[in-house]
Design a protein around this motif. Structure first.
Motif, PDB file in Angstrom:
ATOM      1  N   PRO A 188      35.378   1.143 -15.586  1.00  0.00           N
ATOM      2  CA  PRO A 188      34.845   2.504 -15.599  1.00  0.00           C
ATOM      3  C   PRO A 188      35.940   3.542 -15.379  1.00  0.00           C
ATOM      4  N   VAL A 189      35.801   4.669 -16.067  1.00  0.00           N
ATOM      5  CA  VAL A 189      36.803   5.733 -16.002  1.00  0.00           C
ATOM      6  C   VAL A 189      36.107   7.063 -15.702  1.00  0.00           C
ATOM      7  N   LEU A 190      36.621   7.774 -14.711  1.00  0.00           N
ATOM      8  CA  LEU A 190      36.172   9.130 -14.389  1.00  0.00           C
ATOM      9  C   LEU A 190      37.313  10.082 -14.714  1.00  0.00           C
ATOM     10  N   ILE A 191      37.039  11.079 -15.542  1.00  0.00           N
ATOM     11  CA  ILE A 191      38.072  11.989 -16.051  1.00  0.00           C
ATOM     12  C   ILE A 191      37.781  13.405 -15.561  1.00  0.00           C
ATOM     13  N   PHE A 192      38.735  14.006 -14.885  1.00  0.00           N
ATOM     14  CA  PHE A 192      38.662  15.422 -14.526  1.00  0.00           C
ATOM     15  C   PHE A 192      39.628  16.196 -15.416  1.00  0.00           C
ATOM     16  N   GLN A 193      39.194  17.357 -15.881  1.00  0.00           N
ATOM     17  CA  GLN A 193      40.085  18.214 -16.660  1.00  0.00           C
ATOM     18  C   GLN A 193      39.835  19.674 -16.308  1.00  0.00           C
ATOM     19  N   SER A 194      40.906  20.362 -15.920  1.00  0.00           N
ATOM     20  CA  SER A 194      40.827  21.794 -15.599  1.00  0.00           C
ATOM     21  C   SER A 194      40.761  22.614 -16.880  1.00  0.00           C
ATOM     22  N   LYS A 195      39.832  23.549 -16.924  1.00  0.00           N
ATOM     23  CA  LYS A 195      39.749  24.436 -18.079  1.00  0.00           C
ATOM     24  C   LYS A 195      40.877  25.458 -18.081  1.00  0.00           C
ATOM     25  N   VAL A 207      40.532  13.024 -25.779  1.00  0.00           N
ATOM     26  CA  VAL A 207      41.149  11.823 -26.347  1.00  0.00           C
ATOM     27  C   VAL A 207      40.921  10.629 -25.424  1.00  0.00           C
ATOM     28  N   ILE A 208      41.139  10.834 -24.125  1.00  0.00           N
ATOM     29  CA  ILE A 208      40.939   9.737 -23.175  1.00  0.00           C
ATOM     30  C   ILE A 208      39.490   9.267 -23.214  1.00  0.00           C
ATOM     31  N   ARG A 209      38.566  10.202 -23.127  1.00  0.00           N
ATOM     32  CA  ARG A 209      37.150   9.828 -23.140  1.00  0.00           C
ATOM     33  C   ARG A 209      36.764   9.129 -24.449  1.00  0.00           C
ATOM     34  N   GLY A 210      37.306   9.605 -25.540  1.00  0.00           N
ATOM     35  CA  GLY A 210      36.909   9.079 -26.835  1.00  0.00           C
ATOM     36  C   GLY A 210      37.512   7.736 -27.187  1.00  0.00           C
ATOM     37  N   GLN A 211      38.634   7.380 -26.552  1.00  0.00           N
ATOM     38  CA  GLN A 211      39.339   6.171 -26.991  1.00  0.00           C
ATOM     39  C   GLN A 211      39.399   5.047 -25.966  1.00  0.00           C
ATOM     40  N   VAL A 212      38.979   5.300 -24.717  1.00  0.00           N
ATOM     41  CA  VAL A 212      38.995   4.192 -23.761  1.00  0.00           C
ATOM     42  C   VAL A 212      37.982   3.132 -24.181  1.00  0.00           C
ATOM     43  N   GLY A 213      38.310   1.874 -23.875  1.00  0.00           N
ATOM     44  CA  GLY A 213      37.435   0.777 -24.244  1.00  0.00           C
ATOM     45  C   GLY A 213      36.316   0.526 -23.250  1.00  0.00           C
ATOM     46  N   SER A 214      36.236   1.340 -22.203  1.00  0.00           N
ATOM     47  CA  SER A 214      35.221   1.169 -21.179  1.00  0.00           C
ATOM     48  C   SER A 214      33.826   1.506 -21.705  1.00  0.00           C
ATOM     49  N   GLN A 215      32.820   0.843 -21.151  1.00  0.00           N
ATOM     50  CA  GLN A 215      31.443   1.172 -21.481  1.00  0.00           C
ATOM     51  C   GLN A 215      30.942   2.354 -20.664  1.00  0.00           C
ATOM     52  N   GLU A 216      31.736   2.771 -19.686  1.00  0.00           N
ATOM     53  CA  GLU A 216      31.382   3.946 -18.887  1.00  0.00           C
ATOM     54  C   GLU A 216      32.579   4.861 -18.751  1.00  0.00           C
ATOM     55  N   GLU A 217      32.490   6.024 -19.371  1.00  0.00           N
ATOM     56  CA  GLU A 217      33.525   7.036 -19.197  1.00  0.00           C
ATOM     57  C   GLU A 217      32.816   8.377 -19.015  1.00  0.00           C
ATOM     58  N   ASN A 218      33.198   9.080 -17.973  1.00  0.00           N
ATOM     59  CA  ASN A 218      32.548  10.344 -17.637  1.00  0.00           C
ATOM     60  C   ASN A 218      33.601  11.439 -17.518  1.00  0.00           C
ATOM     61  N   LEU A 219      33.401  12.541 -18.221  1.00  0.00           N
ATOM     62  CA  LEU A 219      34.335  13.667 -18.201  1.00  0.00           C
ATOM     63  C   LEU A 219      33.707  14.826 -17.441  1.00  0.00           C
ATOM     64  N   ILE A 220      34.426  15.301 -16.440  1.00  0.00           N
ATOM     65  CA  ILE A 220      33.977  16.441 -15.641  1.00  0.00           C
ATOM     66  C   ILE A 220      34.973  17.587 -15.831  1.00  0.00           C
ATOM     67  N   TRP A 221      34.477  18.720 -16.267  1.00  0.00           N
ATOM     68  CA  TRP A 221      35.318  19.903 -16.445  1.00  0.00           C
ATOM     69  C   TRP A 221      35.414  20.683 -15.139  1.00  0.00           C
ATOM     70  N   LEU A 222      36.614  21.092 -14.776  1.00  0.00           N
ATOM     71  CA  LEU A 222      36.845  21.897 -13.573  1.00  0.00           C
ATOM     72  C   LEU A 222      37.000  23.355 -13.990  1.00  0.00           C
ATOM     73  N   GLU A 241      32.928  13.700  -5.993  1.00  0.00           N
ATOM     74  CA  GLU A 241      32.704  12.960  -7.234  1.00  0.00           C
ATOM     75  C   GLU A 241      33.468  11.641  -7.243  1.00  0.00           C
ATOM     76  N   ILE A 242      34.672  11.622  -6.674  1.00  0.00           N
ATOM     77  CA  ILE A 242      35.414  10.365  -6.582  1.00  0.00           C
ATOM     78  C   ILE A 242      34.682   9.385  -5.674  1.00  0.00           C
ATOM     79  N   CYS A 243      34.192   9.865  -4.547  1.00  0.00           N
ATOM     80  CA  CYS A 243      33.452   8.992  -3.625  1.00  0.00           C
ATOM     81  C   CYS A 243      32.192   8.446  -4.292  1.00  0.00           C
ATOM     82  N   ARG A 244      31.492   9.295  -5.027  1.00  0.00           N
ATOM     83  CA  ARG A 244      30.287   8.849  -5.726  1.00  0.00           C
ATOM     84  C   ARG A 244      30.627   7.774  -6.753  1.00  0.00           C
ATOM     85  N   PHE A 245      31.715   7.977  -7.460  1.00  0.00           N
ATOM     86  CA  PHE A 245      32.181   7.013  -8.461  1.00  0.00           C
ATOM     87  C   PHE A 245      32.520   5.665  -7.812  1.00  0.00           C
TER      88      PHE A 245
END
Length: 251
Positions: A188-195, A207-222, A241-245
């Protein structure tokens, strides 16, 4: 290295939950930019380790004598060391640290999940198109030291005020390697990205969200954070969010 600046020292915070978190800092910086995040995660019972990557924490000259292979070798060794201490291991990487975390997850066994914070696939800045030429003419390029940069320095972040151009080219090589490896990231991958990221293009996260081979990838915009989001106004949100993950993937 014997000449590590006191503010750049690595740290280890021992917890009691059986879960370890490896925090990986960004290019030209040090564990200092992850210190508060580490302390907050440790308060939740996690063992937190933040190593100093080779070439960092001393002088830009030292960094220009290293490559991504040196930095990744350090991360690999830290992963192997923590796996002997903990029942679950998660990697959290800021900026270049996110790239190293993804590469480790693509190649190494025993990692439960990965969190990236503003991991660079596409870079901003005038250095990007000219770096290959500049490394011979001007091997160290000064950074833009804006108010936010000065505030972080006052908050004890240690980072170089110059960009070693040869080492920067190695970061770009690392980003290309990681893009090729993303399909092998199955955890599983959790992705944070600052706007409002001043250093990398926001589409890096897509790109990371779209190409990782994981069945769970979540992108959170900051919405309010700059590139070093771990020292910004959304740190509490990032920590939650990291603790929840982590709890989701250890229970």
């Amino acid at each position: 290295m014997d000449n590590v600046h006191p503010k750049a020292e690595p740290f280890l915070l021992t917890g009691n939950s059986g879960t370890c978190i490896l925090l990986i800092h960004g290019f030209t910086s040090s564990p200092s930019e992850l210190r508060e995040l580490g302390e907050r995660l440790n308060q939740q019972g996690f063992t937190v380790r933040a190593p100093l990557l080779p070439g960092h924490g001393s002088s830009p000259v030292d960094l220009n004598e290293t490559t991504w292979r040196d930095w990744y070798g350090k991360v690999k060794g830290e992963v192997e060391g923590l796996q002997s201490l903990c029942s679950s291991l998660f990697l959290v990487g800021l900026s270049m640290g996110g790239l190293l975390a993804l590469k480790a997850a693509a190649e190494l066994e025993g990692i439960r999940g990965v969190v990236t914070i503003n991991a660079p696939i596409f870079f901003k800045g005038s250095l990007v198109p000219f770096a290959r030429i500049l490394r011979f003419i001007r091997p160290y390029m000064p950074k833009k030291l804006d108010d936010n940069y000065r505030i972080m320095r006052e908050q004890d972040r240690f980072a170089y005020d110059e960009i070693p151009v040869k080492a920067f080219l190695s970061v770009r090589e690392l980003s290309r390697q990681v893009v090729r490896d993303l399909k092998n990231v199955k955890v599983p991958v959790l992705i944070f990205q600052s706007k409002n990221d001043e250093s990398i293009e926001e589409r890096s996260a897509l790109v990371i969200r779209g190409q990782v081979g994981s069945q769970e990838e979540n992108l959170i915009w900051l919405e309010k954070s700059s590139h070093v989001a771990t020292m910004g106004p959304e740190l509490s949100f990032i920590t939650r969010e990291i603790c929840r993950f982590i709890h989701k993937h250890t229970n």
